[in-house]
Design a protein around this motif. Sequence first.
Motif, mmCIF file in Angstrom:
data_model
loop_
_atom_site.group_PDB
_atom_site.id
_atom_site.type_symbol
_atom_site.label_atom_id
_atom_site.label_comp_id
_atom_site.label_asym_id
_atom_site.label_seq_id
_atom_site.Cartn_x
_atom_site.Cartn_y
_atom_site.Cartn_z
ATOM 1 N N GLY A 38 0.844 -1.199 0.000
ATOM 2 C CA GLY A 38 0.000 0.000 0.000
ATOM 3 C C GLY A 38 0.871 1.236 0.000
ATOM 4 O O GLY A 38 2.059 1.167 0.311
ATOM 5 N N TYR A 39 0.244 2.359 -0.338
ATOM 6 C CA TYR A 39 0.993 3.613 -0.361
ATOM 7 C C TYR A 39 1.364 4.039 1.052
ATOM 8 O O TYR A 39 0.804 3.541 2.029
ATOM 9 N N SER A 40 2.278 4.985 1.131
ATOM 10 C CA SER A 40 2.668 5.559 2.410
ATOM 11 C C SER A 40 1.434 6.120 3.119
ATOM 12 O O SER A 40 0.592 6.765 2.495
ATOM 13 N N GLY A 41 1.297 5.809 4.397
ATOM 14 C CA GLY A 41 0.150 6.302 5.174
ATOM 15 C C GLY A 41 -1.044 5.367 5.164
ATOM 16 O O GLY A 41 -2.065 5.642 5.796
ATOM 17 N N ALA A 42 -0.941 4.227 4.459
ATOM 18 C CA ALA A 42 -2.073 3.302 4.342
ATOM 19 C C ALA A 42 -2.373 2.568 5.652
ATOM 20 O O ALA A 42 -3.477 2.048 5.836
ATOM 21 N N GLY A 43 -1.362 2.514 6.547
ATOM 22 C CA GLY A 43 -1.575 1.820 7.816
ATOM 23 C C GLY A 43 -0.760 0.542 7.972
ATOM 24 O O GLY A 43 -0.921 -0.190 8.953
ATOM 25 N N LYS A 44 0.139 0.274 7.024
ATOM 26 C CA LYS A 44 0.921 -0.972 7.029
ATOM 27 C C LYS A 44 1.800 -1.095 8.277
ATOM 28 O O LYS A 44 1.808 -2.134 8.931
ATOM 29 N N SER A 45 2.558 -0.040 8.569
ATOM 30 C CA SER A 45 3.459 -0.098 9.735
ATOM 31 C C SER A 45 2.682 -0.289 11.021
ATOM 32 O O SER A 45 3.063 -1.084 11.875
ATOM 33 N N THR A 46 1.598 0.433 11.147
ATOM 34 C CA THR A 46 0.790 0.325 12.363
ATOM 35 C C THR A 46 0.268 -1.103 12.510
ATOM 36 O O THR A 46 0.312 -1.680 13.601
ATOM 37 N N LEU A 47 -0.185 -1.695 11.414
ATOM 38 C CA LEU A 47 -0.691 -3.067 11.462
ATOM 39 C C LEU A 47 0.401 -4.036 11.910
ATOM 40 O O LEU A 47 0.213 -4.842 12.822
ATOM 41 N N LEU A 54 4.402 -3.499 19.591
ATOM 42 C CA LEU A 54 4.977 -2.161 19.652
ATOM 43 C C LEU A 54 3.826 -1.155 19.734
ATOM 44 O O LEU A 54 3.994 -0.048 20.224
ATOM 45 N N GLU A 55 2.675 -1.559 19.205
ATOM 46 C CA GLU A 55 1.432 -0.799 19.373
ATOM 47 C C GLU A 55 0.359 -1.787 19.837
ATOM 48 O O GLU A 55 0.447 -2.977 19.542
ATOM 49 N N SER A 56 -0.638 -1.298 20.552
ATOM 50 C CA SER A 56 -1.764 -2.150 20.945
ATOM 51 C C SER A 56 -3.021 -1.691 20.222
ATOM 52 O O SER A 56 -3.229 -0.487 20.056
HETATM 53 P P1 ADP Z 1 2.292 3.116 6.313
HETATM 54 O O1 ADP Z 1 3.164 2.182 7.072
HETATM 55 O O2 ADP Z 1 1.371 2.406 5.356
HETATM 56 O O3 ADP Z 1 3.054 4.235 5.655
HETATM 57 P P2 ADP Z 1 1.478 4.029 8.925
HETATM 58 O O4 ADP Z 1 0.916 2.867 9.650
HETATM 59 O O5 ADP Z 1 2.878 4.432 9.232
HETATM 60 O O6 ADP Z 1 1.298 3.790 7.354
HETATM 61 O O7 ADP Z 1 0.550 5.281 9.163
HETATM 62 C C1 ADP Z 1 -0.856 5.267 8.968
HETATM 63 C C2 ADP Z 1 -1.423 6.582 9.433
HETATM 64 O O8 ADP Z 1 -1.336 6.626 10.872
HETATM 65 C C3 ADP Z 1 -0.677 7.794 8.925
HETATM 66 O O9 ADP Z 1 -1.630 8.805 8.715
HETATM 67 C C4 ADP Z 1 0.262 8.128 10.086
HETATM 68 O O10 ADP Z 1 0.609 9.494 10.087
HETATM 69 C C5 ADP Z 1 -0.581 7.765 11.282
HETATM 70 N N1 ADP Z 1 0.217 7.381 12.468
HETATM 71 C C6 ADP Z 1 1.070 6.324 12.571
HETATM 72 N N2 ADP Z 1 1.617 6.274 13.785
HETATM 73 C C7 ADP Z 1 1.101 7.331 14.473
HETATM 74 C C8 ADP Z 1 1.272 7.818 15.803
HETATM 75 N N3 ADP Z 1 2.093 7.210 16.671
HETATM 76 N N4 ADP Z 1 0.590 8.916 16.149
HETATM 77 C C9 ADP Z 1 -0.255 9.535 15.295
HETATM 78 N N5 ADP Z 1 -0.476 9.123 14.029
HETATM 79 C C10 ADP Z 1 0.204 8.027 13.625
#
Ligand code: ADP
Length: 232
Positions: A38-47, A54-56
């Motif tokens: 997915g594009y940057s900001g899609a939520g991949k890292s958070t998932l 590292l996140e709950s």
């Molecule tokens: P990706 O990995 O696909 O680039 P991220 O999971 O990094 O996407 O981010 C998804 C969205 O959540 C983005 O809008 C990002 O700015 C936001 N985000 C990620 N981490 C945080 C955080 N700790 N606090 C606030 N917003 C966050």
Amino acid sequence: MISIKNVRKSFQTKQGTLTAVDNVNLEINEGEIFGVIGYSGAGKSTLIRMLNKLESPTEGSITIAGREISKIKGAELRKARQEISMIFQHFNLLWSRTVRENIAFPLEIAGVSGAERKRRVDELIKLVGLEGRESAYPSQLSGGQKQRVGIARALANNPKVLLCDEATSALDPQTTDSILELLVDINKRLGLTIVLITHEMHVIRKICHRVAVMENGGIVELGPVLDVFRNP
Ligand code: ADP
Ligand code: ADP
């Protein structure tokens, strides 16, 4: 192996509530190489960061190898973190330590004795093809070699799952291919489940069995790579 149920993750920001991952449901099988694109900001890292806590999640549940990781803490959480390890885009190595010391680091933390540690590090150095570079410092290594150290360190405690966060995005195409081949080799040899996130279609096509496409925090497509990316 990994079961993600109705997971949502929101952050409170100055602008209000930002939902980074929105109602995601996903099952990842044991031994699978699963890609999230997915594009940057899609939520991949958070998932992916929720998979090793590292996140709950704000809502929903995540179960890995029979453990609901959203609920565990203390010693059980430390054990789970050994079973779910991670490699990173910028390697996250310890710059004042040699290749050998970087790879030994998680073993030290886990309390593995000196002799056993040496045996295990030798084995890992061979597995990732870093023979002869044991005493080098990260600054003396190429990008591909640095990621090999990252991989060896991640495998030190025999994890069940390897998470890869844009693990080849800082590498040139040729080095990317050699690292992807190493991941396939490890997947086959150790039966390790691999979850990788990337913004590069090439990476998914080259090694993943299945892929999820993420957009605005949600999964918009899911299936075998050949079905999701078939040529018209
Ligand atoms: P990706 O990995 O696909 O680039 P991220 O999971 O990094 O996407 O981010 C998804 C969205 O959540 C983005 O809008 C990002 O700015 C936001 N985000 C990620 N981490 C945080 C955080 N700790 N606090 C606030 N917003 C966050
Ligand atoms: P990536 O390159 O993996 O997408 P980022 O550089 O976007 O990672 O984010 C790095 C770190 O910053 C992560 O811990 C992420 O959760 C956090 N982060 C991302 N976006 C935001 C944001 N808008 N506010 C606060 N933290 C954020």
